[in-house]
Design an enzyme around this catalytic site. Structure first.
Site, PDB file in Angstrom:
ATOM      1  N   GLU A   1     -21.056  -5.364 -14.922  1.00 35.30           N
ATOM      2  CA  GLU A   1     -21.990  -6.120 -14.098  1.00 35.30           C
ATOM      3  C   GLU A   1     -23.419  -5.808 -14.527  1.00 35.30           C
ATOM      4  O   GLU A   1     -23.735  -4.652 -14.802  1.00 35.30           O
ATOM      5  CB  GLU A   1     -21.781  -5.771 -12.620  1.00 35.30           C
TER       6      GLU A   1
ATOM      7  N   ASP B   1       0.869  -1.170   0.000  1.00 33.62           N
ATOM      8  CA  ASP B   1       0.000   0.000   0.000  1.00 33.62           C
ATOM      9  C   ASP B   1       0.906   1.220   0.000  1.00 33.62           C
ATOM     10  O   ASP B   1       1.926   1.231   0.700  1.00 33.62           O
ATOM     11  CB  ASP B   1      -0.901   0.026   1.240  1.00 33.62           C
TER      12      ASP B   1
ATOM     13  N   ASP C   1     -15.648 -11.647  -7.216  1.00 31.12           N
ATOM     14  CA  ASP C   1     -16.957 -11.173  -6.774  1.00 31.12           C
ATOM     15  C   ASP C   1     -17.373  -9.918  -7.528  1.00 31.12           C
ATOM     16  O   ASP C   1     -18.524  -9.510  -7.482  1.00 31.12           O
ATOM     17  CB  ASP C   1     -16.935 -10.893  -5.267  1.00 31.12           C
TER      18      ASP C   1
ATOM     19  N   ALA D   1     -20.878  -7.218   0.380  1.00 32.36           N
ATOM     20  CA  ALA D   1     -21.543  -6.522   1.492  1.00 32.36           C
ATOM     21  C   ALA D   1     -22.890  -7.133   1.841  1.00 32.36           C
ATOM     22  O   ALA D   1     -23.636  -6.571   2.649  1.00 32.36           O
ATOM     23  CB  ALA D   1     -21.726  -5.050   1.137  1.00 32.36           C
TER      24      ALA D   1
ATOM     25  N   HIS E   1     -21.325 -10.100  -6.830  1.00 30.78           N
ATOM     26  CA  HIS E   1     -21.060  -8.899  -6.035  1.00 30.78           C
ATOM     27  C   HIS E   1     -21.745  -8.995  -4.658  1.00 30.78           C
ATOM     28  O   HIS E   1     -22.561  -8.153  -4.283  1.00 30.78           O
ATOM     29  CB  HIS E   1     -21.521  -7.647  -6.772  1.00 30.78           C
TER      30      HIS E   1
ATOM     31  N   ALA F   1     -12.914  -6.493  -4.456  1.00 31.24           N
ATOM     32  CA  ALA F   1     -12.797  -5.043  -4.296  1.00 31.24           C
ATOM     33  C   ALA F   1     -13.585  -4.305  -5.370  1.00 31.24           C
ATOM     34  O   ALA F   1     -14.723  -3.876  -5.144  1.00 31.24           O
ATOM     35  CB  ALA F   1     -11.326  -4.640  -4.319  1.00 31.24           C
ATOM     36  N   ARG F   2     -13.000  -4.153  -6.551  1.00 34.12           N
ATOM     37  CA  ARG F   2     -13.633  -3.443  -7.652  1.00 34.12           C
ATOM     38  C   ARG F   2     -13.299  -4.138  -8.966  1.00 34.12           C
ATOM     39  O   ARG F   2     -12.158  -4.513  -9.211  1.00 34.12           O
ATOM     40  CB  ARG F   2     -13.146  -1.978  -7.727  1.00 34.12           C
TER      41      ARG F   2
END
Length: 547
Positions: free
Chosen positions: A261, A171, A256, A282, A279, A231-232
């Site tokens: 999408e 990071d 995911d 969450a 996805h 994540a994305r």
């Protein structure tokens, strides 16, 4: 009394603080047609939605009382944030509420990938008892590379350690000290590629992270590596990933999120070595309660205390301050973008902001936040805004200092922004000249005078005859038009710089060709946000006295 409208399926438990509050009336209108919603929206002070309700510019035109739109989740794709901004409406979300859900889904995907659980399930329920085709691998003593050590990346690393995995973390803001506290090893992207058995990504989707895992990166990875992306979509180049799996270099992937999408790519959906979920990161009962709790608490804070934590746009400054500082805001954002790029994209550990001249008598809080946002947005993209930028600085362990100086720097107003990371540092100085507008007047130790534009070329070279001509000629060979050029030097014959504005972006081939010029030491493309994109993100919501 404040009237709150809830239009999507949101947990009653999560909304309890609003239901119980004496100053709020909560009304539910689930699955309301757009026409009917437009007819009633003018009666409400706040709107709470998930992903189903589309908050369009047309809808907001009828929302004369609306002060807050709350997205019970992270993404705000279904909300026209720019239209809300122009209308003076604060848009908030719940960025941290899905941390545990996304973390656990990542671990579930990793385990499923290691043990081929979905494939074995599908075959077993079809009536075939096959124990030989699904031999898996253990996580124990394997190396996990975590790309992106934000909240979710950190939580994934903590849990992966309990499996006895060795953790490599990357990071821009990860320091050796923080890595040691987490019990992981700070590593570069290349080291993660070379040493990891599993790689999971947890970064925002930015220009720099889009296609981060591509053909070139995959070639660097250890044979048999497995990838997880919760994540994305877009961080992993899906075509490159499929190629690497088909060639047998990558053992498999669990995804995911996707570039488009809902996903319909048969190469992803029909590959036996790729696990996919729609996805779901969450999608837990607890996460949905938490997002509702988080936005409910913030709505109360906004209306009762005028305090904001998770706005995706910014509060309005006073009319007088806005008139005085408006010319500096875009410039400040661009200075932040410039200085972090001059630090070669490294995340700064220290930030220094100095104001001179007329600026020392102004309230520069908003301007300071703008400068800081420009720096952090390079790595954190649209997750950073003028409301949360100070919180994010603290979270990333970045120190900053602001000084106002009475000394004269040769301009009626002048700002200087410095960043450092270890032995590396960068500095940008700028001013606004009456009749001429914004000017970058200093880069590091060199004096220049250049208008900030979208595409800038920064060149370090030896101060020798013919250098300007060689650079101009090479750019011409590549059909790149130069708008302006400025040269700065400190001593005759020593190191000097050129800063050029260009009509279009130059690619890596042009930069490599420039560095082949004798006496030219470095060539770097610097990209700045356009005026339009800055104005679109600038907010004029209700005045907030304390933030």
């Amino acid at each position: 009394m404040y009237k709150i409208l809830v239009t999507d399926g949101i947990s009653d438990t999560g909304l309890k603080s609003l239901f119980d509050h004496p100053h709020f009336v909560v009304e539910r209108q689930p699955t309301l047609p757009t026409v009917e919603l437009k007819n009633i929206i003018g009666d409400y002070d706040a709107l709470i939605v998930r992903s189903q309700t589309k908050v369009t510019e047309e809808l907001l035109e009828a929302a004369d009382k609306l002060r807050v739109i709350a997205r019970a989740g992270v993404g705000v794709d279904n909300i026209d944030v720019n239209a809300a901004t122009r209308k003076g409406i604060i848009v908030i979300n719940a960025p941290g509420a899905n941390t545990i859900a996304a973390t656990e889904h990542t671990l579930a995907m990793m385990l499923s990938l290691a043990r081929k659980i979905p494939q074995a399930h599908e075959k077993t329920v079809s009536g075939i008892w096959d124990r030989n085709s699904f031999k898996g691998v253990e996580l124990y003593k394997k190396t996990l590379g975590v790309i992106g050590m934000g909240k979710i990346g950190v939580e994934v690393a903590k849990r992966a350690k309990s499996f006895g995995m060795n953790i490599l973390g990357f990071d821009p803001y990860l320091t050796e000290e923080r890595a040691n506290k987490l019990g992981i090893t700070k590593a570069s992207l290349d080291i993660i590629a070379q040493e990891s058995d599993f790689i999971t990504v947890h970064t925002p989707l930015t220009n720099d992270t889009r296609g981060l895992i591509n053909d070139e990166y995959l070639r660097k990875t250890k044979k048999g590596v497995r990838f997880v992306n919760c994540a994305r979509g877009g961080i992993i180049d899906e075509k490159a990933l499929v190629r690497a799996i088909q060639e047998g270099h990558v053992a498999g992937a669990a995804l995911d999120v996707f570039e488009k999408e809902p996903v319909a790519n048969p190469e992803l959906l029909q590959n036996p070595n790729i696990i996919v979920t729609p996805h779901l990161g969450a999608s837990t009962v607890e996460a949905q309660e938490k997002v509702a709790e988080e936005v409910s608490a913030e709505i109360i804070e906004i209306f009762e205390k005028q305090s904001i934590q998770n706005a995706v746009n910014m509060p309005q400054m006073s009319g007088e301050t806005q008139a005085k500082l408006q010319p500096y805001l875009l410039l400040g954002d661009q200075m932040g973008q410039l200085v972090v790029q001059l630090l070669k994209g490294n995340a700064p550990a220290k930030i220094e902001i100095n104001y001179y001249g007329d600026l020392i008598g102004e309230d520069t809080e908003l301007l300071t936040r703008t400068l800081l946002k420009g720096i952090l947005s390079y790595h954190l993209s649209d997750s950073v805004n003028l409301i949360n930028v100070l919180h994010l600085l603290k979270e990333q362990g970045v120190s900053y200092n602001v000084q106002k100086n009475a000394t004269n720097k040769g301009f009626a107003n002048y700002m200087e922004l410095s960043v450092s990371q270890g032995k590396d540092s960068a500095k940008v100085g700028a001013t606004v000249l009456n009749g001429y507008g914004a000017r970058i007047v200093k880069i590091n130790q060199y004096r220049i005078d250049i208008k900030p534009e979208k595409h800038l070329l920064y060149v370090k070279h030896q101060d020798m005859p013919g250098m300007i001509g060689k650079v101009g000629s090479l750019l011409g060979d590549y059909q790149i038009n130069i708008g302006t050029m400025q040269v700065g030097r400190t001593t005759i014959g020593g190191e000097a710089i050129m800063c050029l504005t260009l009509d279009k972006k130059v690619d890596a081939n042009v930069l490599r060709a420039l560095t082949l010029i004798d006496g030219l030491n470095e060539a770097q493309l610097l990209e700045l946000a356009s005026v339009d994109s800055f104005e679109a993100g600038r907010v004029k919501p209700q005045k907030v006295e304390s933030i």
